[in-house]
Design a protein around this motif. Structure first.
Motif, short mmCIF file in Angstrom:
data_model
loop_
_atom_site.label_atom_id
_atom_site.label_comp_id
_atom_site.label_asym_id
_atom_site.label_seq_id
_atom_site.Cartn_x
_atom_site.Cartn_y
_atom_site.Cartn_z
N MET A 211 -2.86 -6.02 -12.79
CA MET A 211 -3.43 -4.44 -11.87
C MET A 211 -3.01 -4.84 -10.02
O MET A 211 -3.53 -3.58 -10.05
CB MET A 211 -4.51 -5.21 -11.85
N SER A 212 -2.22 -5.95 -9.41
CA SER A 212 -2.87 -5.76 -8.25
C SER A 212 -1.26 -4.13 -7.85
O SER A 212 -0.28 -4.55 -8.42
CB SER A 212 -1.47 -7.36 -7.92
N PRO A 213 -1.14 -4.19 -6.49
CA PRO A 213 -0.51 -3.20 -6.06
C PRO A 213 0.68 -3.44 -5.49
O PRO A 213 1.93 -3.14 -6.47
CB PRO A 213 -1.26 -3.26 -4.56
N GLY B 63 0.82 -1.53 0.14
CA GLY B 63 0.09 -0.02 -0.45
C GLY B 63 0.63 1.31 0.15
O GLY B 63 0.09 2.50 -0.12
N SER B 64 2.35 1.50 0.10
CA SER B 64 2.60 2.35 0.05
C SER B 64 3.78 2.41 -1.44
O SER B 64 4.28 1.17 -2.20
CB SER B 64 3.52 2.53 0.99
N GLY B 65 4.88 3.09 -1.92
CA GLY B 65 5.70 2.91 -2.34
C GLY B 65 5.76 3.76 -4.26
O GLY B 65 4.05 4.09 -4.14
N ASN B 66 5.81 4.40 -5.04
CA ASN B 66 5.86 4.81 -6.03
C ASN B 66 4.85 3.94 -6.86
O ASN B 66 4.81 2.79 -7.05
CB ASN B 66 7.44 4.99 -6.83
N PHE B 67 4.14 5.42 -7.02
CA PHE B 67 2.61 3.93 -8.22
C PHE B 67 3.65 3.90 -10.10
O PHE B 67 4.04 5.47 -10.17
CB PHE B 67 1.86 4.99 -8.64
N GLU C 90 3.76 12.77 -9.44
CA GLU C 90 3.54 12.61 -7.98
C GLU C 90 2.58 12.08 -7.97
O GLU C 90 1.75 11.46 -9.24
CB GLU C 90 2.43 14.03 -7.53
N ASP C 91 2.30 9.97 -7.38
CA ASP C 91 1.19 9.38 -7.66
C ASP C 91 -0.03 9.57 -7.76
O ASP C 91 -0.70 9.90 -8.62
CB ASP C 91 1.79 8.50 -6.47
N SER C 92 -0.66 10.99 -6.84
CA SER C 92 -1.76 11.60 -6.84
C SER C 92 -1.90 11.61 -8.18
O SER C 92 -3.04 11.52 -8.37
CB SER C 92 -2.56 12.82 -6.00
N GLN D 122 -6.05 2.77 -0.77
CA GLN D 122 -5.73 3.97 -1.83
C GLN D 122 -5.90 3.48 -3.14
O GLN D 122 -7.45 3.75 -4.21
CB GLN D 122 -4.80 4.76 -1.82
N MET D 123 -5.41 2.32 -3.68
CA MET D 123 -5.50 1.89 -4.82
C MET D 123 -7.09 1.46 -4.93
O MET D 123 -7.82 1.46 -5.63
CB MET D 123 -4.66 0.81 -5.71
#
Lengths: 466, 415
Positions: free
Chosen positions: A459-461, A333-337, A393-395, B203-204
């Motif tokens: 698609m997985s995180p 749930g973290s890290g660069n997207f 930015e990931d956002s 978030q995803m």
């Protein structure tokens, strides 16, 4: 430092591949980057001179058909010939982009490929007309790619003074207001165009927060005034376009004698070696590769190395790779997207899409594979909205629309680009390695068909974050 | 490419074969949005690149004609607005709006951004709505801060439409981003598994859920494969995606406006999107026609799309990061300037009006001897539009939405 081969591939490359082994250590990564590039079949992207000739041929064909009598059969025939040549060029351009993809999929030196993409974005110069859209891939191949392990000033001079950039940032129309050319034709109100000067300072070198002023932009524009493009010779320095006198950029005076291109190169080298540039470039690299909030010590060691080596980019990258903060693992749930371009390319690598299928790709196939999907994901291939490139930015990227477009791609494209889809259970290992989360393993196994199983892994995180 | 030729059938056929619900474009999504308080609508269009207000609405002024030997030498368009200024020919389709009192302009306005004239900074100022950009920390946009102060505002109250990420709508209040170009086919089992893999990445997971919802997936509204209307619509959508050079794609700005209109007709109260192409450094006489046509198309598509009843309650603000140099440059274009223009449209506005004050074109009147002197803050007008549309109080507008802005006297933007 805790080097991790999986991380070396995902964070600093195009991800894991079922066929290409990852690097064993940082030494290997650095040695590859400093060494010669691995050759690739069909990688015959034209040189700048060859491309100029091609464009000149196209222009001549257009001129000939337009000269022919309106409504004559001859005109129709010439027009067809011209359009056929354009189509052929479009196909070649698709092939050149295919070569880039093939490198991303098959190169053992994924770091180099990621750096090429990074710098191509840093020196974004999308074509504003058809000719320059044709030239764009050759610009990256000739003006950016050869310099990813060189001194930054070499890349700056090569990219910022390339016909592609001069076209994109309107330099060809910038003429010193007191130049002999402008004075000879007062009725044409020839003058400066500040665009290139502004972006060199704001984007390419110092960064927008740096201590330069409108005055510096203006003076740099005056210095650059002699630079223009000649369709036959490429970039030329034309004395009669230059603004007389000396010009002061960041307090240093340039061009005290007769105007010379060496003054332009000198100011670019000075800008490249400026401490603000060292900070700007180091930070941008660290944000892109490591984390949106990079470790302060990492930034310092990169910038220091930059200044010690006059901007040797291989050294700066090595400083990043040798810093422990670059290998900090990310939790779930973290890290660069991954940006869309990286997402698609790393999926193609995990799928080991055959080299020939990529280098021989047709324009309409490329559109379905890459062009349209990237546009819907918000990252049209090397066409950011402005010269500042794409957002880090990931956002910017974790959006409903972006996710929907990724899912759309993951469900539809893989099955069309490989002969046989891999077993999703094996694909989990291929794409995510031994660290694959249990939920993804379960989903891959429980999917009702291969197509959806592959899509679920992509698609997985765990796949989308690095 | 491999054994299989990628074609449209592939995108359609395989999904149908696995048999579950057929995802559709958001156009087909059954809409059940909760409405926020009030019926008024606000649309913000960011004109990226720096609109030359002096060309969109050309003042009748000799001084300007001297500084713009080619640009101000255009033939009269006959589209004369209040004060003798002339509307650009490319905006002729908007003339009926002007005549109906649904079009207005604000001249001589700018953000507080000065001196560097960078598009990126300029747009950040415009969208952040603040008096300065502090380099560090997360940035948010004024439209988002407005939403945070609108009671009853929820996810689908506001839409940022199109592929362009916008700072304007970024921030703590939920805003949906959607481009009318996405659609996919996934089985319900696949959708459940997808949720599972994202369980530990909230978030995803959240964003994916919204994506599934927007694309018509996520259970409930499954459509069957033999539904001819759905098939037809899906094929059209795929066509638009597969043929980026087709006529569907050429008008993608219209589809953005149409999608926004569709949401506004339902529960959405706020929408924003952007139109680019205003950075006319060269041959402006020709170059400016393209974005002006896009702007006209978009406004007309919005009006047609929301329907007469909603249009009566709609205010559109089209704003740009800065104006352009008053003098023409060496390439019959204009460079980055300062004082600019805002365009207002909609059935809710007080139209047929040119607000604001235009400084002169003598050298002493110009900002730094080159740009149109800004005479007012564009944020003041945006603040009043919000005040009049949604009733936000002055204190909130002057301290939170646009910190530091003095709203002053009401320009009476709405009818």
């Amino acid at each position: 430092m805790v080097f991790d081969s999986d991380m070396a591939q995902t964070r600093f490359g195009y991800g894991r591949s079922p066929r290409v082994a990852g690097p064993r250590d940082v030494d290997e990564m650095v040695a590859r980057l400093r060494g010669a590039e691995a050759p690739l079949a069909d990688a015959d992207i034209p040189s700048d001179a060859e491309m100029r000739q091609r464009i000149a041929d196209l222009t001549a064909m257009r001129r000939t058909y337009r000269k022919a009598d309106e409504g004559s059969t001859e005109r129709g025939r010439l027009k067809q010939k011209y359009n056929a040549a354009r189509r052929a060029t479009r196909e070649d351009v698709a092939g050149w982009i295919g070569v880039t993809l093939a490198r991303r999929v098959w190169s053992p030196d994924g770091l180099r490929e990621r750096l090429v993409a990074f710098w191509a974005d840093h020196f974004s110069a999308p074509g504003k007309n058809e000719q320059f859209r044709f030239i764009a891939p050759t610009y990256v191949a000739n003006a950016v790619r050869p310099f990813v392990a060189a001194r930054f000033e070499e890349m700056l001079i090569s990219a910022a003074l390339h016909p592609q950039m001069l076209h994109y940032l309107d330099q060809n129309s910038s003429i010193g207001p007191n130049s002999s050319m402008a004075r000879a034709r007062p009725e044409k109100t020839l003058g400066l165009n500040e665009n290139l000067a502004r972006e060199v300072l704001e984007l390419h070198t110092l960064g927008v927060g740096a201590a330069y002023a409108q005055h510096d932009v203006r003076q740099l524009a005056e210095l650059l005034a002699g630079i223009t493009t000649n369709p036959k010779k490429g970039v030329v320095y034309v004395t009669k376009r230059t603004e007389p006198g000396s010009h002061t950029v960041l307090g240093k005076e340039y061009g005290t004698r007769r105007a010379r291109i060496s003054d332009v190169k000198e100011v670019l080298r000075d800008l490249a070696r400026h401490p603000d540039t060292a900070r700007h470039i180091s930070r941008k690299l660290a944000v892109h590769f490591v984390s949106e909030q990079p470790d302060e010590d990492l930034l310092v060691s990169m910038a220091v190395r930059y200044l010690e080596t006059d901007g040797d980019l291989a050294e700066v990258v090595e400083a990043m790779l040798r810093h422990p903060a670059s290998w900090r693992p990310v939790g779930e749930g973290s890290g660069n997207f991954k940006q869309p371009d990286l997402f698609l390319s790393s999926a193609l690598r995990a799928l080991a899409v055959p080299e020939r299928a990529l280098t021989g790709v047709k324009a309409n196939q490329l559109n379905r594979l890459l062009g349209t999907p990237l546009r819907t994901m918000g990252q049209p291939w090397r066409r950011p909205i402005g010269p500042d490139g794409f957002a880090e930015e990931d956002s910017h990227w974790i959006t409903a629309q972006g996710m929907a477009a990724r899912l759309q791609w993951a469900l539809s494209v893989p099955t069309a680009v490989v002969d046989e889809l891999p077993d999703p259970r094996a694909f989990v290992e291929t794409a995510l390695g031994p660290q694959a989360p249990a939920a993804v393993r379960f989903a891959a196994e429980a999917a009702e068909n291969r197509r959806e199983g592959i899509a679920l892994v992509l698609m997985s995180p765990a796949f989308q974050r690095v | 490419m491999g054994k299989t030729d990628m074609n449209r059938r592939m995108f359609l056929g395989r999904g149908l074969a696995v048999g579950c619900s057929l995802a559709a474009s958001p156009m087909l999504t059954p809409v059940s949005f909760a409405a926020t308080g009030g019926e008024n609508r606000l649309v913000v269009i960011i004109l990226r690149g720096g609109l030359d207000g002096l060309d969109l609405l050309q003042p009748a002024d000799r001084g300007l004609q001297v500084l713009r030997p080619t640009l101000a030498a255009r033939k009269p368009t006959g589209l004369e607005v209040t004060g003798g200024a002339m509307l650009h020919q490319a905006c002729a389709p908007l003339w009926p709006l002007w005549q109906a009192g649904e079009l207005a302009f604000v001249q001589g306005v700018s953000t507080p951004y000065r001196n560097k004239r960078s598009h990126f900074d300029g747009q950040d100022y415009l969208e952040a709505g603040t008096a300065s950009l502090n380099g560090s920390g997360r940035k948010d946009g004024w439209l988002n801060r407005m939403l945070q102060n609108m009671p009853g505002s929820e996810m689908r109250t506001a839409f940022a439409v199109g592929a362009d990420p916008m700072l304007l709508s970024r921030g703590d209040a939920p805003v949906e981003t959607w481009s009318p170009d996405v659609g996919f086919v996934l089985s319900s089992q696949g959708a459940r598994l997808l949720e599972l893999t994202m369980e530990r990445d909230p978030q995803m997971a959240l964003v994916m859920k919204r994506a599934l919802l927007l694309a018509g997936e996520g259970g409930g509204g499954a459509m069957t494969a033999d539904d001819a209307d759905t098939m037809g619509a899906l094929e059209d959508m795929m066509d638009a995606q597969m043929n980026p050079n087709g006529k569907g794609a050429a008008k993608s700005h219209v589809r953005v406006a149409e999608f926004a209109a569709g949401q506004l007709r339902a529960a959405a109260r706020v929408a924003c999107f952007s139109i680019g192409g205003w950075d006319t450094h060269a041959n402006q006489a020709r170059a400016l026609r393209i974005p002006l046509t896009r702007l006209s198309d978009s406004l007309l598509a919005l009006k047609a799309g929301v329907g007469a009843k909603v249009w009566e309650r709609t205010t559109v603000l089209a704003m740009t990061e800065f104006g352009r140099t008053v003098a023409e440059n060496g390439t019959k274009g204009t460079d980055h300037g300062t004082g600019g223009m805002m365009v207002l449209a909609g059935g809710a506005i007080r139209g047929q009006t040119v607000h604001g004050h235009l400084a002169g074109f003598e050298e002493v009147d110009l900002f730094q001897g080159r740009d149109l002197m800004p005479t007012d803050d564009v944020r003041r007008y945006a603040a009043w539009a919000i005040r009049e549309s949604f009733g936000l109080d002055r204190f909130t507008l002057e301290s939170v939405v646009f910190p530091g802005v003095q709203m002053g006297d009401a320009p009476r933007l709405l009818a």
